[in-house]
Design a protein around this motif. Structure first.
Motif, PDB file in Angstrom:
ATOM      1  N   VAL A 157       0.873  -1.173   0.000  1.00 22.89           N
ATOM      2  CA  VAL A 157       0.000   0.000   0.000  1.00 22.89           C
ATOM      3  C   VAL A 157       0.910   1.223   0.000  1.00 22.89           C
ATOM      4  O   VAL A 157       1.446   1.633   1.033  1.00 22.89           O
ATOM      5  CB  VAL A 157      -0.955   0.004   1.206  1.00 22.89           C
ATOM      6  N   ASP A 158       1.100   1.779  -1.181  1.00 24.72           N
ATOM      7  CA  ASP A 158       2.009   2.916  -1.399  1.00 24.72           C
ATOM      8  C   ASP A 158       1.149   4.159  -1.573  1.00 24.72           C
ATOM      9  O   ASP A 158       1.051   4.729  -2.654  1.00 24.72           O
ATOM     10  CB  ASP A 158       2.868   2.639  -2.636  1.00 24.72           C
ATOM     11  N   SER A 159       0.523   4.576  -0.489  1.00 25.33           N
ATOM     12  CA  SER A 159      -0.506   5.610  -0.546  1.00 25.33           C
ATOM     13  C   SER A 159       0.000   6.941  -0.016  1.00 25.33           C
ATOM     14  O   SER A 159       1.115   7.048   0.499  1.00 25.33           O
ATOM     15  CB  SER A 159      -1.719   5.176   0.290  1.00 25.33           C
ATOM     16  N   ASN A 160      -0.853   7.950  -0.118  1.00 24.63           N
ATOM     17  CA  ASN A 160      -0.593   9.223   0.544  1.00 24.63           C
ATOM     18  C   ASN A 160      -0.648   9.013   2.053  1.00 24.63           C
ATOM     19  O   ASN A 160      -1.083   7.975   2.546  1.00 24.63           O
ATOM     20  CB  ASN A 160      -1.648  10.263   0.146  1.00 24.63           C
ATOM     21  N   ASP A 161      -0.246  10.035   2.799  1.00 17.88           N
ATOM     22  CA  ASP A 161      -0.334   9.973   4.250  1.00 17.88           C
ATOM     23  C   ASP A 161      -1.798   9.836   4.688  1.00 17.88           C
ATOM     24  O   ASP A 161      -2.713  10.201   3.947  1.00 17.88           O
ATOM     25  CB  ASP A 161       0.275  11.230   4.871  1.00 17.88           C
ATOM     26  N   PRO A 162      -2.033   9.313   5.908  1.00 22.57           N
ATOM     27  CA  PRO A 162      -3.403   9.045   6.358  1.00 22.57           C
ATOM     28  C   PRO A 162      -4.176  10.306   6.730  1.00 22.57           C
ATOM     29  O   PRO A 162      -4.480  10.578   7.901  1.00 22.57           O
ATOM     30  CB  PRO A 162      -3.192   8.145   7.580  1.00 22.57           C
ATOM     31  N   THR A 163      -4.502  11.104   5.734  1.00 16.02           N
ATOM     32  CA  THR A 163      -5.334  12.283   5.924  1.00 16.02           C
ATOM     33  C   THR A 163      -6.386  12.303   4.828  1.00 16.02           C
ATOM     34  O   THR A 163      -6.174  11.784   3.731  1.00 16.02           O
ATOM     35  CB  THR A 163      -4.508  13.577   5.852  1.00 16.02           C
ATOM     36  N   GLY A 164      -7.547  12.882   5.127  1.00 14.96           N
ATOM     37  CA  GLY A 164      -8.594  13.022   4.123  1.00 14.96           C
ATOM     38  C   GLY A 164      -9.104  11.683   3.619  1.00 14.96           C
ATOM     39  O   GLY A 164      -9.267  10.717   4.378  1.00 14.96           O
ATOM     40  N   GLU A 165      -9.329  11.601   2.287  1.00 10.04           N
ATOM     41  CA  GLU A 165      -9.932  10.406   1.719  1.00 10.04           C
ATOM     42  C   GLU A 165      -9.006   9.193   1.796  1.00 10.04           C
ATOM     43  O   GLU A 165      -9.457   8.053   1.635  1.00 10.04           O
ATOM     44  CB  GLU A 165     -10.344  10.656   0.263  1.00 10.04           C
ATOM     45  N   THR A 166      -7.731   9.427   2.057  1.00 11.99           N
ATOM     46  CA  THR A 166      -6.786   8.316   2.164  1.00 11.99           C
ATOM     47  C   THR A 166      -6.959   7.527   3.456  1.00 11.99           C
ATOM     48  O   THR A 166      -6.476   6.405   3.580  1.00 11.99           O
ATOM     49  CB  THR A 166      -5.340   8.835   2.080  1.00 11.99           C
ATOM     50  N   ASN A 167      -7.659   8.069   4.433  1.00  9.69           N
ATOM     51  CA  ASN A 167      -7.806   7.402   5.727  1.00  9.69           C
ATOM     52  C   ASN A 167      -8.354   5.986   5.600  1.00  9.69           C
ATOM     53  O   ASN A 167      -8.017   5.105   6.406  1.00  9.69           O
ATOM     54  CB  ASN A 167      -8.735   8.220   6.635  1.00  9.69           C
ATOM     55  N   ILE A 168      -9.193   5.750   4.614  1.00  9.77           N
ATOM     56  CA  ILE A 168      -9.805   4.435   4.476  1.00  9.77           C
ATOM     57  C   ILE A 168      -8.769   3.350   4.199  1.00  9.77           C
ATOM     58  O   ILE A 168      -8.984   2.176   4.504  1.00  9.77           O
ATOM     59  CB  ILE A 168     -10.890   4.459   3.371  1.00  9.77           C
ATOM     60  N   LEU A 169      -7.620   3.735   3.648  1.00  6.78           N
ATOM     61  CA  LEU A 169      -6.554   2.765   3.380  1.00  6.78           C
ATOM     62  C   LEU A 169      -5.817   2.361   4.656  1.00  6.78           C
ATOM     63  O   LEU A 169      -4.914   1.515   4.602  1.00  6.78           O
ATOM     64  CB  LEU A 169      -5.560   3.334   2.371  1.00  6.78           C
ATOM     65  N   TYR A 170      -6.200   2.939   5.784  1.00  7.63           N
ATOM     66  CA  TYR A 170      -5.621   2.597   7.081  1.00  7.63           C
ATOM     67  C   TYR A 170      -6.690   2.028   8.020  1.00  7.63           C
ATOM     68  O   TYR A 170      -6.482   1.966   9.226  1.00  7.63           O
ATOM     69  CB  TYR A 170      -4.969   3.827   7.711  1.00  7.63           C
ATOM     70  N   SER A 171      -7.808   1.592   7.448  1.00 11.55           N
ATOM     71  CA  SER A 171      -8.941   1.137   8.246  1.00 11.55           C
ATOM     72  C   SER A 171      -8.943  -0.379   8.409  1.00 11.55           C
ATOM     73  O   SER A 171      -8.390  -1.119   7.589  1.00 11.55           O
ATOM     74  CB  SER A 171     -10.255   1.584   7.598  1.00 11.55           C
ATOM     75  N   GLU A 172      -9.605  -0.851   9.444  1.00 10.92           N
ATOM     76  CA  GLU A 172      -9.696  -2.293   9.682  1.00 10.92           C
ATOM     77  C   GLU A 172     -10.425  -3.030   8.558  1.00 10.92           C
ATOM     78  O   GLU A 172      -9.963  -4.101   8.134  1.00 10.92           O
ATOM     79  CB  GLU A 172     -10.373  -2.557  11.025  1.00 10.92           C
ATOM     80  N   PRO A 173     -11.556  -2.514   8.029  1.00 11.03           N
ATOM     81  CA  PRO A 173     -12.205  -3.228   6.923  1.00 11.03           C
ATOM     82  C   PRO A 173     -11.297  -3.391   5.703  1.00 11.03           C
ATOM     83  O   PRO A 173     -11.284  -4.456   5.073  1.00 11.03           O
ATOM     84  CB  PRO A 173     -13.421  -2.351   6.605  1.00 11.03           C
ATOM     85  N   PHE A 174     -10.527  -2.362   5.389  1.00  5.95           N
ATOM     86  CA  PHE A 174      -9.600  -2.478   4.254  1.00  5.95           C
ATOM     87  C   PHE A 174      -8.545  -3.535   4.535  1.00  5.95           C
ATOM     88  O   PHE A 174      -8.223  -4.362   3.662  1.00  5.95           O
ATOM     89  CB  PHE A 174      -8.935  -1.128   3.986  1.00  5.95           C
ATOM     90  N   TYR A 175      -7.997  -3.549   5.743  1.00  2.13           N
ATOM     91  CA  TYR A 175      -6.983  -4.553   6.086  1.00  2.13           C
ATOM     92  C   TYR A 175      -7.568  -5.962   6.013  1.00  2.13           C
ATOM     93  O   TYR A 175      -6.872  -6.907   5.610  1.00  2.13           O
ATOM     94  CB  TYR A 175      -6.423  -4.289   7.482  1.00  2.13           C
ATOM     95  N   ARG A 176      -8.816  -6.126   6.393  1.00  5.96           N
ATOM     96  CA  ARG A 176      -9.441  -7.454   6.318  1.00  5.96           C
ATOM     97  C   ARG A 176      -9.598  -7.903   4.868  1.00  5.96           C
ATOM     98  O   ARG A 176      -9.397  -9.087   4.548  1.00  5.96           O
ATOM     99  CB  ARG A 176     -10.790  -7.451   7.043  1.00  5.96           C
ATOM    100  N   HIS A 177      -9.947  -6.978   3.999  1.00  2.00           N
ATOM    101  CA  HIS A 177     -10.010  -7.315   2.568  1.00  2.00           C
ATOM    102  C   HIS A 177      -8.628  -7.712   2.056  1.00  2.00           C
ATOM    103  O   HIS A 177      -8.496  -8.667   1.276  1.00  2.00           O
ATOM    104  CB  HIS A 177     -10.552  -6.137   1.768  1.00  2.00           C
ATOM    105  N   CYS A 178      -7.580  -6.990   2.482  1.00  5.04           N
ATOM    106  CA  CYS A 178      -6.222  -7.334   2.058  1.00  5.04           C
ATOM    107  C   CYS A 178      -5.852  -8.738   2.539  1.00  5.04           C
ATOM    108  O   CYS A 178      -5.240  -9.518   1.797  1.00  5.04           O
ATOM    109  CB  CYS A 178      -5.227  -6.321   2.607  1.00  5.04           C
ATOM    110  N   ALA A 179      -6.202  -9.056   3.777  1.00  3.55           N
ATOM    111  CA  ALA A 179      -5.878 -10.370   4.325  1.00  3.55           C
ATOM    112  C   ALA A 179      -6.525 -11.484   3.495  1.00  3.55           C
ATOM    113  O   ALA A 179      -5.902 -12.533   3.270  1.00  3.55           O
ATOM    114  CB  ALA A 179      -6.340 -10.455   5.780  1.00  3.55           C
ATOM    115  N   ARG A 180      -7.738 -11.259   3.026  1.00  2.00           N
ATOM    116  CA  ARG A 180      -8.414 -12.273   2.211  1.00  2.00           C
ATOM    117  C   ARG A 180      -7.781 -12.430   0.838  1.00  2.00           C
ATOM    118  O   ARG A 180      -7.940 -13.464   0.186  1.00  2.00           O
ATOM    119  CB  ARG A 180      -9.902 -11.925   2.083  1.00  2.00           C
ATOM    120  N   ARG A 181      -7.057 -11.410   0.387  1.00  5.24           N
ATOM    121  CA  ARG A 181      -6.441 -11.452  -0.935  1.00  5.24           C
ATOM    122  C   ARG A 181      -5.000 -11.962  -0.890  1.00  5.24           C
ATOM    123  O   ARG A 181      -4.368 -12.093  -1.923  1.00  5.24           O
ATOM    124  CB  ARG A 181      -6.479 -10.069  -1.590  1.00  5.24           C
ATOM    125  N   LEU A 182      -4.480 -12.231   0.306  1.00  4.46           N
ATOM    126  CA  LEU A 182      -3.126 -12.749   0.419  1.00  4.46           C
ATOM    127  C   LEU A 182      -3.120 -14.266   0.289  1.00  4.46           C
ATOM    128  O   LEU A 182      -3.927 -14.964   0.905  1.00  4.46           O
ATOM    129  CB  LEU A 182      -2.508 -12.357   1.760  1.00  4.46           C
TER     130      LEU A 182
END
Length: 284
Positions: A157-182
């Motif tokens: 996850v090579d994203s912007n810093d966790p501000t604004g709309e980028t915050n969702i890339l640091y959320s638990e639901p997103f991490y759970r989706h990533c875990a299912r794709r590993l």
């Protein structure tokens, strides 16, 4: 008259950094962000999103080598990779140095970043966008991960810093989706900005990742154009042995891959996981 590009502390507004602008190469307000690309005598070409430096051509190798080679060499048999963000092409350029990697899916929300990188930042992306192993998607990385059926050995996850709309890339639901794709034994690495400025940038994502993965930690790297000390990468996997890969094993893999790096070495790889108390305390 001298022109300056000013970067303001996005967390507390407590400091400002200015970069002398020798030339403005590109400027545009897109649907997602204000994009500015300048030339600076020290850093070379510098890409800023909403006034925050994202990549500088003269030190980008530090960030991208550590983002890519640490998990690839620790894993040892990466074949498929998903990169969320990274539209400048620096991460995929490093990934494609590994001949064993067969496919990289890159999902970048702002297509303008890809186009300007191909035109103005070939020193960063090289010929990576033309590599036949690349599958490029211009779209929302969160939706891509949620909808994808593919499995990956590595997700970056090579994203912007966790501000604004980028915050969702640091959320638990997103991490759970990533875990299912590993795939089994896969690794997730995310950038977590500069914890010195805001401990929550590291503490909260690590807390969320620990609810999902068996082994969670972080490693650090100092990038001169990212002001404020060391920046952190989060690490998450079900295989705790990967983070503990010994020096001899990493050295053997490094030699086999025939990598020519300017920052990464197996010794630096291992040292990056040695955290000062002010950082390890955030993970307690």
């Amino acid at each position: 008259m001298t022109q300056w590009a000013e970067e303001v502390d996005p967390v507390h507004g407590d400091f400002r950094v200015q970069l002398r602008v020798e030339k403005v190469l590109f400027e545009r307000q897109t649907e997602h962000q204000h994009i500015l690309l300048i030339e600076n005598r020290t850093y070379g070409r510098v890409l800023l999103f909403d006034g925050i430096a994202q990549v500088a051509e003269n030190d980008e190798f530090i960030y991208h080598e550590m983002l890519a080679h640490v998990p690839v060499l620790a894993h040892g048999s990466v074949r498929s990779v998903l990169v969320i963000g990274g539209g400048d092409g620096g991460a995929i350029e490093e990934l494609f140095k590994h001949a064993d990697i067969e496919r990289v899916d890159l999902v970048e929300i702002d297509g303008t970043v890809v186009e300007l990188s191909k035109q103005h930042l070939r020193s960063v992306c090289g010929a990576s966008f033309e590599d036949p192993r690349l599958r490029l998607t211009i779209g929302d990385g969160v939706e891509f991960v949620a909808d994808s059926k593919n499995l990956y050995d590595l997700i970056l996850v090579d994203s912007n810093d966790p501000t604004g709309e980028t915050n969702i890339l640091y959320s638990e639901p997103f991490y759970r989706h990533c875990a299912r794709r590993l795939a089994p034994g896969g690794v997730l690495v995310t950038q977590n900005a500069l914890p010195f400025f805001d401990r929550d940038w590291l503490r909260k994502p690590i807390t969320r990742l620990r609810k999902i993965f068996a082994d969670v930690g972080c490693y650090q790297v100092a990038v001169p154009s990212f002001y404020g000390g060391f920046m952190a990468f989060s690490w998450a996997s079900e295989d705790a042995s990967l983070r503990q890969a010994d020096g001899d094993l990493l050295e053997a893999r490094f030699r086999k891959a025939d990598l020519h790096t300017r920052y990464y070495t197996p010794a630096i790889h291992r040292a990056a996981f040695a955290l000062p108390p002010y950082v390890s305390g955030m993970l307690a």
